[in-house]
Motif scaffolding. Structure first.
Motif, PDB file in Angstrom:
ATOM      1  N   TYR A  78       0.847  -1.246   0.109  1.00 32.18           N
ATOM      2  CA  TYR A  78      -0.079  -0.119   0.036  1.00 32.18           C
ATOM      3  C   TYR A  78       0.852   1.124  -0.171  1.00 32.18           C
ATOM      4  O   TYR A  78       2.020   1.550   0.546  1.00 32.18           O
ATOM      5  N   ARG A  79       0.363   2.289  -0.722  1.00 34.90           N
ATOM      6  CA  ARG A  79       0.738   3.661  -0.788  1.00 34.90           C
ATOM      7  C   ARG A  79      -0.127   4.466  -0.296  1.00 34.90           C
ATOM      8  O   ARG A  79      -1.113   4.490  -0.915  1.00 34.90           O
ATOM      9  N   ASN A  80      -0.075   5.263   0.742  1.00 37.37           N
ATOM     10  CA  ASN A  80      -1.004   6.343   1.192  1.00 37.37           C
ATOM     11  C   ASN A  80      -2.389   5.656   1.565  1.00 37.37           C
ATOM     12  O   ASN A  80      -3.336   6.061   0.847  1.00 37.37           O
ATOM     13  N   ASN A  81      -2.340   4.283   2.079  1.00 37.04           N
ATOM     14  CA  ASN A  81      -3.506   3.572   2.188  1.00 37.04           C
ATOM     15  C   ASN A  81      -4.262   3.033   1.016  1.00 37.04           C
ATOM     16  O   ASN A  81      -5.418   2.780   1.050  1.00 37.04           O
ATOM     17  N   VAL A  82      -3.660   3.112  -0.041  1.00 35.97           N
ATOM     18  CA  VAL A  82      -4.169   2.645  -1.364  1.00 35.97           C
ATOM     19  C   VAL A  82      -3.385   1.415  -1.870  1.00 35.97           C
ATOM     20  O   VAL A  82      -2.094   1.379  -2.248  1.00 35.97           O
ATOM     21  N   ILE A  83      -3.939   0.226  -2.067  1.00 29.92           N
ATOM     22  CA  ILE A  83      -3.145  -0.917  -2.505  1.00 29.92           C
ATOM     23  C   ILE A  83      -2.569  -0.527  -3.974  1.00 29.92           C
ATOM     24  O   ILE A  83      -3.266  -0.027  -4.822  1.00 29.92           O
ATOM     25  N   THR A  84      -1.374  -1.057  -4.032  1.00 34.25           N
ATOM     26  CA  THR A  84      -0.646  -0.640  -5.328  1.00 34.25           C
ATOM     27  C   THR A  84      -0.292  -2.259  -6.001  1.00 34.25           C
ATOM     28  O   THR A  84      -0.203  -2.198  -7.175  1.00 34.25           O
ATOM     29  N   CYS A  85      -0.070  -3.050  -5.046  1.00 37.45           N
ATOM     30  CA  CYS A  85       0.212  -4.339  -5.705  1.00 37.45           C
ATOM     31  C   CYS A  85       0.118  -5.568  -4.505  1.00 37.45           C
ATOM     32  O   CYS A  85      -0.065  -5.263  -3.548  1.00 37.45           O
ATOM     33  N   PHE A 141      -2.276  -2.345  -9.211  1.00 34.79           N
ATOM     34  CA  PHE A 141      -3.373  -1.598  -9.166  1.00 34.79           C
ATOM     35  C   PHE A 141      -2.841  -0.072  -9.378  1.00 34.79           C
ATOM     36  O   PHE A 141      -1.870   0.334  -9.200  1.00 34.79           O
ATOM     37  N   GLU A 142      -3.995   0.633  -9.994  1.00 33.65           N
ATOM     38  CA  GLU A 142      -3.584   2.417 -10.043  1.00 33.65           C
ATOM     39  C   GLU A 142      -4.814   2.710  -9.494  1.00 33.65           C
ATOM     40  O   GLU A 142      -5.901   2.651  -9.630  1.00 33.65           O
ATOM     41  N   ASP A 143      -4.488   3.644  -8.667  1.00 27.35           N
ATOM     42  CA  ASP A 143      -5.560   4.279  -7.804  1.00 27.35           C
ATOM     43  C   ASP A 143      -6.560   3.290  -7.025  1.00 27.35           C
ATOM     44  O   ASP A 143      -7.567   3.418  -7.039  1.00 27.35           O
ATOM     45  N   GLY A 144      -6.279   2.139  -6.810  1.00 22.04           N
ATOM     46  CA  GLY A 144      -6.854   1.187  -6.131  1.00 22.04           C
ATOM     47  C   GLY A 144      -7.420   0.249  -6.862  1.00 22.04           C
ATOM     48  O   GLY A 144      -8.154  -0.836  -6.524  1.00 22.04           O
ATOM     49  N   ARG A 145      -7.459   0.319  -8.248  1.00 25.68           N
ATOM     50  CA  ARG A 145      -8.288  -0.307  -9.148  1.00 25.68           C
ATOM     51  C   ARG A 145      -7.292  -1.344 -10.023  1.00 25.68           C
ATOM     52  O   ARG A 145      -6.214  -1.067 -10.415  1.00 25.68           O
ATOM     53  N   PRO A 146      -7.577  -2.576 -10.323  1.00 22.54           N
ATOM     54  CA  PRO A 146      -6.887  -3.538 -11.032  1.00 22.54           C
ATOM     55  C   PRO A 146      -6.469  -2.928 -12.282  1.00 22.54           C
ATOM     56  O   PRO A 146      -7.186  -2.421 -13.002  1.00 22.54           O
ATOM     57  N   ARG A 147      -5.314  -3.225 -12.705  1.00 22.34           N
ATOM     58  CA  ARG A 147      -4.734  -2.621 -14.067  1.00 22.34           C
ATOM     59  C   ARG A 147      -4.008  -3.723 -14.907  1.00 22.34           C
ATOM     60  O   ARG A 147      -3.971  -3.880 -15.845  1.00 22.34           O
ATOM     61  N   ASP A 158       4.242 -15.744 -17.748  1.00 25.60           N
ATOM     62  CA  ASP A 158       3.718 -16.622 -18.745  1.00 25.60           C
ATOM     63  C   ASP A 158       2.266 -16.110 -19.285  1.00 25.60           C
ATOM     64  O   ASP A 158       2.155 -16.352 -20.378  1.00 25.60           O
ATOM     65  N   LEU A 159       1.775 -15.286 -18.658  1.00 28.16           N
ATOM     66  CA  LEU A 159       0.328 -14.798 -18.861  1.00 28.16           C
ATOM     67  C   LEU A 159       0.313 -13.376 -18.305  1.00 28.16           C
ATOM     68  O   LEU A 159       0.342 -13.490 -17.173  1.00 28.16           O
ATOM     69  N   VAL A 160      -0.085 -12.357 -19.138  1.00 33.40           N
ATOM     70  CA  VAL A 160      -0.338 -11.180 -18.618  1.00 33.40           C
ATOM     71  C   VAL A 160      -1.813 -10.953 -18.950  1.00 33.40           C
ATOM     72  O   VAL A 160      -2.116 -10.920 -20.282  1.00 33.40           O
ATOM     73  N   ALA A 161      -2.473 -10.316 -17.947  1.00 35.14           N
ATOM     74  CA  ALA A 161      -3.876  -9.733 -18.425  1.00 35.14           C
ATOM     75  C   ALA A 161      -3.909  -8.162 -18.192  1.00 35.14           C
ATOM     76  O   ALA A 161      -3.485  -7.832 -16.995  1.00 35.14           O
ATOM     77  N   ILE A 162      -4.250  -7.391 -18.966  1.00 34.25           N
ATOM     78  CA  ILE A 162      -4.148  -5.839 -18.701  1.00 34.25           C
ATOM     79  C   ILE A 162      -5.686  -5.283 -18.722  1.00 34.25           C
ATOM     80  O   ILE A 162      -6.524  -5.676 -19.664  1.00 34.25           O
ATOM     81  N   TYR A 163      -6.045  -4.595 -17.780  1.00 31.93           N
ATOM     82  CA  TYR A 163      -7.389  -3.942 -17.763  1.00 31.93           C
ATOM     83  C   TYR A 163      -7.512  -2.524 -17.940  1.00 31.93           C
ATOM     84  O   TYR A 163      -6.651  -1.777 -18.141  1.00 31.93           O
ATOM     85  N   ASP A 164      -8.739  -1.942 -18.340  1.00 36.88           N
ATOM     86  CA  ASP A 164      -8.709  -0.547 -18.822  1.00 36.88           C
ATOM     87  C   ASP A 164      -8.574   0.183 -17.408  1.00 36.88           C
ATOM     88  O   ASP A 164      -8.276  -0.160 -16.195  1.00 36.88           O
ATOM     89  N   ALA A 165      -8.669   1.489 -17.422  1.00 37.25           N
ATOM     90  CA  ALA A 165      -8.563   2.441 -16.326  1.00 37.25           C
ATOM     91  C   ALA A 165      -9.391   2.245 -15.255  1.00 37.25           C
ATOM     92  O   ALA A 165      -9.181   2.561 -14.186  1.00 37.25           O
ATOM     93  N   THR A 166     -10.642   1.638 -15.468  1.00 37.25           N
ATOM     94  CA  THR A 166     -11.641   1.427 -14.629  1.00 37.25           C
ATOM     95  C   THR A 166     -11.271   0.287 -13.655  1.00 37.25           C
ATOM     96  O   THR A 166     -11.796  -0.040 -12.418  1.00 37.25           O
ATOM     97  N   GLY A 167     -10.500  -0.672 -14.339  1.00 36.35           N
ATOM     98  CA  GLY A 167     -10.122  -1.898 -13.648  1.00 36.35           C
ATOM     99  C   GLY A 167     -11.264  -2.969 -13.723  1.00 36.35           C
ATOM    100  O   GLY A 167     -11.218  -3.844 -13.219  1.00 36.35           O
ATOM    101  N   ARG A 168     -12.229  -2.875 -14.413  1.00 34.03           N
ATOM    102  CA  ARG A 168     -13.361  -3.666 -14.747  1.00 34.03           C
ATOM    103  C   ARG A 168     -13.405  -4.390 -15.923  1.00 34.03           C
ATOM    104  O   ARG A 168     -13.972  -5.491 -16.223  1.00 34.03           O
ATOM    105  N   SER A 169     -13.005  -4.039 -17.074  1.00 35.58           N
ATOM    106  CA  SER A 169     -12.997  -4.624 -18.287  1.00 35.58           C
ATOM    107  C   SER A 169     -11.393  -5.085 -18.847  1.00 35.58           C
ATOM    108  O   SER A 169     -10.305  -4.142 -18.957  1.00 35.58           O
ATOM    109  N   LEU A 170     -11.433  -6.148 -19.118  1.00 36.09           N
ATOM    110  CA  LEU A 170     -10.298  -6.668 -19.790  1.00 36.09           C
ATOM    111  C   LEU A 170      -9.889  -6.035 -21.056  1.00 36.09           C
ATOM    112  O   LEU A 170     -10.858  -6.105 -21.947  1.00 36.09           O
TER     113      LEU A 170
END
Length: 177
Positions: A73-80, A97-103, A116-128
């Protein structure tokens, strides 16, 4: 799970590439090691380890006195978050995470210590947005799946492993066209 079983499982995932999921995209892969320039920049900045933060939380899920989950956490927001799924003492999943959202989520599938596998999400962290696979375990991405809406939009593959996509599959409503 044996190496041949994992390879077969990953090959099956790649073979049914146009199967549904979630997401949005518009980028195209470039030369390697991770697809597009954006992905390559992200890979250099994030690949395979959580940086230190101002607070860390650890969990021992199976009570063997070895950390199985580490959250930073940084500033009480999860980063990893690092997770050892099979309790062998090595991290199998890195979740950023970026701003607490999965990235970005990175998976180590074959216990060789490399992603071996990377999944990248949009800025909202909800859509692959995109998935990137190293299907032959040579530490180079060779399959990219791009998402739009709830389905895969296209799949690009480096069949001859020269660092450039040479097979393209376009999809409509989750089916190859």
């Amino acid at each position: 799970m044996s190496r041949s079983t994992r390879v077969l499982l990953l090959a099956t995932v790649v073979a049914i590439s146009c199967g549904g999921s979630q997401g949005r995209d518009g980028s195209t892969p470039g030369t390697l090691t991770g697809g597009s320039e954006e992905s390559e920049r992200e890979a250099r900045a994030l690949r395979g380890a959580c940086e230190r933060g101002d607070r860390e939380v650890t969990y021992d899920l199976n009570h063997d006195e070895v950390t199985d989950v580490r959250e930073v956490y940084r500033n009480n927001v999860i980063t990893c978050r690092e997770t050892d799924l099979n309790f062998d003492g090595r991290v199998d999943v890195f979740r950023y995470f970026e701003d607490g959202r999965p990235r970005r989520v990175e998976f180590e599938l074959d216990q060789d210590g490399r992603i071996d596998l990377v999944a990248i999400y949009d800025a909202t962290g909800r859509s692959l947005v995109r998935e990137e696979y190293d299907t032959n375990y040579d530490s180079r991405i060779d399959v990219w799946r791009f998402y739009s809406g709830d389905n895969v939009q296209r799949v690009e593959r480096d069949a001859d492993h020269d660092g450039r996509a040479d097979v393209w599959t376009h999809c409509s409503s989750g089916r190859a066209v």
